[in-house]
Motif scaffolding. Structure first.
Motif, short mmCIF file in Angstrom:
data_model
loop_
_atom_site.label_atom_id
_atom_site.label_comp_id
_atom_site.label_asym_id
_atom_site.label_seq_id
_atom_site.Cartn_x
_atom_site.Cartn_y
_atom_site.Cartn_z
N ASN A 180 36.29 29.73 34.67
CA ASN A 180 35.04 29.88 33.93
C ASN A 180 34.12 30.98 34.49
N VAL A 181 34.66 31.92 35.26
CA VAL A 181 33.86 33.07 35.67
C VAL A 181 33.64 33.94 34.43
N ALA A 182 32.42 34.45 34.23
CA ALA A 182 32.16 35.31 33.08
C ALA A 182 33.09 36.53 33.13
N ALA A 183 33.57 36.95 31.94
CA ALA A 183 34.59 38.00 31.89
C ALA A 183 34.14 39.29 32.59
N LEU B 61 12.83 29.51 40.90
CA LEU B 61 14.21 29.01 40.88
C LEU B 61 14.73 28.96 39.45
N PHE B 62 15.83 29.62 39.23
CA PHE B 62 16.48 29.58 37.91
C PHE B 62 17.47 28.42 37.91
N VAL B 63 17.33 27.52 36.93
CA VAL B 63 18.29 26.42 36.82
C VAL B 63 19.29 26.77 35.73
N GLY B 64 20.57 26.78 36.10
CA GLY B 64 21.64 27.10 35.13
C GLY B 64 22.72 26.04 35.20
N GLU B 65 23.29 25.74 34.04
CA GLU B 65 24.34 24.70 34.00
C GLU B 65 25.66 25.23 34.55
N ALA B 66 26.35 24.38 35.27
CA ALA B 66 27.68 24.75 35.77
C ALA B 66 28.66 24.96 34.62
N LYS C 218 24.60 19.99 36.86
CA LYS C 218 25.72 19.34 36.15
C LYS C 218 27.08 19.74 36.72
N PHE C 219 27.12 19.95 38.02
CA PHE C 219 28.36 20.34 38.70
C PHE C 219 29.40 19.21 38.62
N ASP C 220 28.91 18.00 38.42
CA ASP C 220 29.82 16.84 38.34
C ASP C 220 30.59 16.82 37.02
N THR C 221 30.25 17.70 36.07
CA THR C 221 30.87 17.61 34.74
C THR C 221 31.95 18.66 34.51
N ILE C 222 32.32 19.43 35.53
CA ILE C 222 33.15 20.61 35.26
C ILE C 222 34.54 20.61 35.90
N ASP C 223 34.96 19.55 36.53
CA ASP C 223 36.25 19.55 37.26
C ASP C 223 36.30 20.73 38.22
N VAL D 155 34.50 26.11 38.49
CA VAL D 155 33.29 26.37 39.29
C VAL D 155 32.75 27.80 39.13
N GLY D 156 33.33 28.54 38.16
CA GLY D 156 33.07 29.97 38.07
C GLY D 156 31.63 30.36 37.80
N ALA D 157 30.83 29.47 37.18
CA ALA D 157 29.45 29.84 36.85
C ALA D 157 28.68 30.23 38.11
N ILE D 158 29.00 29.60 39.23
CA ILE D 158 28.29 29.93 40.47
C ILE D 158 28.51 31.40 40.82
#
Ligand SMILES: Nc1nc2c(ncn2[C@@H]2O[C@H](COP(=O)(O)OP(=O)(O)OP(=O)(O)O)[C@@H](O)[C@H]2O)c(=O)[nH]1
Ligand SMILES: [Mg+2]
Length: 311
Positions: free
Chosen positions: A40-43, A222-227, A263-268, A271-274
């Protein structure tokens, strides 16, 4: 853990030529890119990571198969570690202690698009600060969404933390200003400022956020972004950053200082969003939200993240 992005054919080709050429790396980088996209890392970010990795390998002299394989894998890991090391380069407690020593409340503003977990993350951070012995005031500056103030009031009651609120009528920038003033008078250590969710393309709302930030100069934005976020992570962060700089009437040119990944608990293992968020903003990940309770707040573990990204 050790990863193999190479195979005997690729390695033998390189050894024959004595140094690494771009065409030798193409199949290796294809595997790395696939691995990152799967996580899930952005292309666009996966592309840049591969380009950076490629740049640090081309022209390197090699003669042993085994050491070459190790070298390629090490460079890929190092390249990811360099990006993610932003994730742990910030000592928030030390900064808060320094402000406390000067008797100035430390101020943190939580921003992000709708529903990502800003208010929940703020409450978790409040709980974490309490457990570290600091006093906290929460400022209810989401005057936009119905129920936002009541939601924070519930958190404040549970946490036994004071809430500064002025309902839904007033300008959120002014509410934050009054809250900070009150914290100063009362000797409170940290003010946590909740803001309304807004889409990154909504200019009037982004202008209002920029006004809140520039009027109050919080110590930390602080920017909050979903995993769960994929390619949109880059767009969100870049537009929040550029709005804070370009829509500000006072010329303070603030940008995002840090990231909370919720919502890191929802992504198995996706982890790419980080990686995308850190790369897109250059800001560190300070916290990872991994559940709905106040204790579900972690700090990033770089080695584990790299293992997962490349697995
Ligand atoms: N599973 C999980 N859920 C979370 C996490 N953080 C927040 N949530 C949930 O996400 C939903 C939205 O959370 P809020 O904190 O209200 O989000 P917000 O960004 O403040 O939303 P708006 O103020 O409407 O923009 C709630 O149901 C939270 O319980 C997390 O780390 N894990
Ligand atoms: Mg909220």
């Amino acid at each position: 853990m050790f990863y193999e992005f190479t195979d005997a054919g690729i390695l033998k080709n390189i050894i024959r030529n004595k140094s690494i050429r771009k065409e030798d790396l193409t199949p290796v980088l294809e595997r790395v890119r696939e691995s990152l996209l799967r996580k899930n890392v952005a292309a666009s970010i996966a592309e840049q990571v591969c380009a950076d990795t490629c740049a640090s390998l081309i022209g390197k002299q090699v003669d042993m198969l085994e050491s070459l394989n190790k070298k390629i894998n090490a460079v890929i890991r190092n390249s990811l570690a360099r990006i993610l090391s932003h994730a742990e380069s910030f000592d928030l407690l030390m900064q808060i202690r320094a402000a406390k020593a000067k008797k100035i409340p430390y101020t943190i503003t939580f921003v992000g698009v709708n529903g990502v977990g800003k208010s929940t993350s703020l409450s978790k951070v409040a709980s974490w600060l309490l457990s570290n012995g600091f006093t906290v005031l929460i400022a209810a500056c989401d005057t936009f969404r119905a129920g936002a103030v009541e939601q924070l009031r519930t958190h404040c009651q549970r946490l036994d933390v004071p809430l500064y609120e002025r309902g839904y009528e007033k300008d959120p920038a002014k509410i934050a200003q009054e809250a900070i003033l009150q914290a100063r008078h009362q000797g409170i250590d940290v003010v946590l400022i909740d803001t309304a969710g807004r889409m990154q393309d909504n200019e009037p709302l982004m202008r209002a956020l920029s006004n809140l930030v520039s009027l109050n100069s919080p110590d930390l934005v602080l920017f909050v972004g979903e995993a769960l976020v994929g390619n949109d992570a880059v767009d969100q962060l870049q537009k929040f950053d550029s709005s804070l700089v370009n829509l500000d009437r006072r010329g303070k040119k603030r940008i995002i200082d840090g990231i909370v990944v919720s919502k890191f608990d929802t992504i198995d293992d996706k982890v790419g969003a980080i990686l995308s968020m850190v790369f897109a903003s250059g800001a560190p990940v300070l916290f990872i939200g991994c559940g709905q309770s106040y204790q579900d707040l972690q700090t990033p573990n770089i080695e584990n993240l790299i293992d997962t990204l490349l697995s």
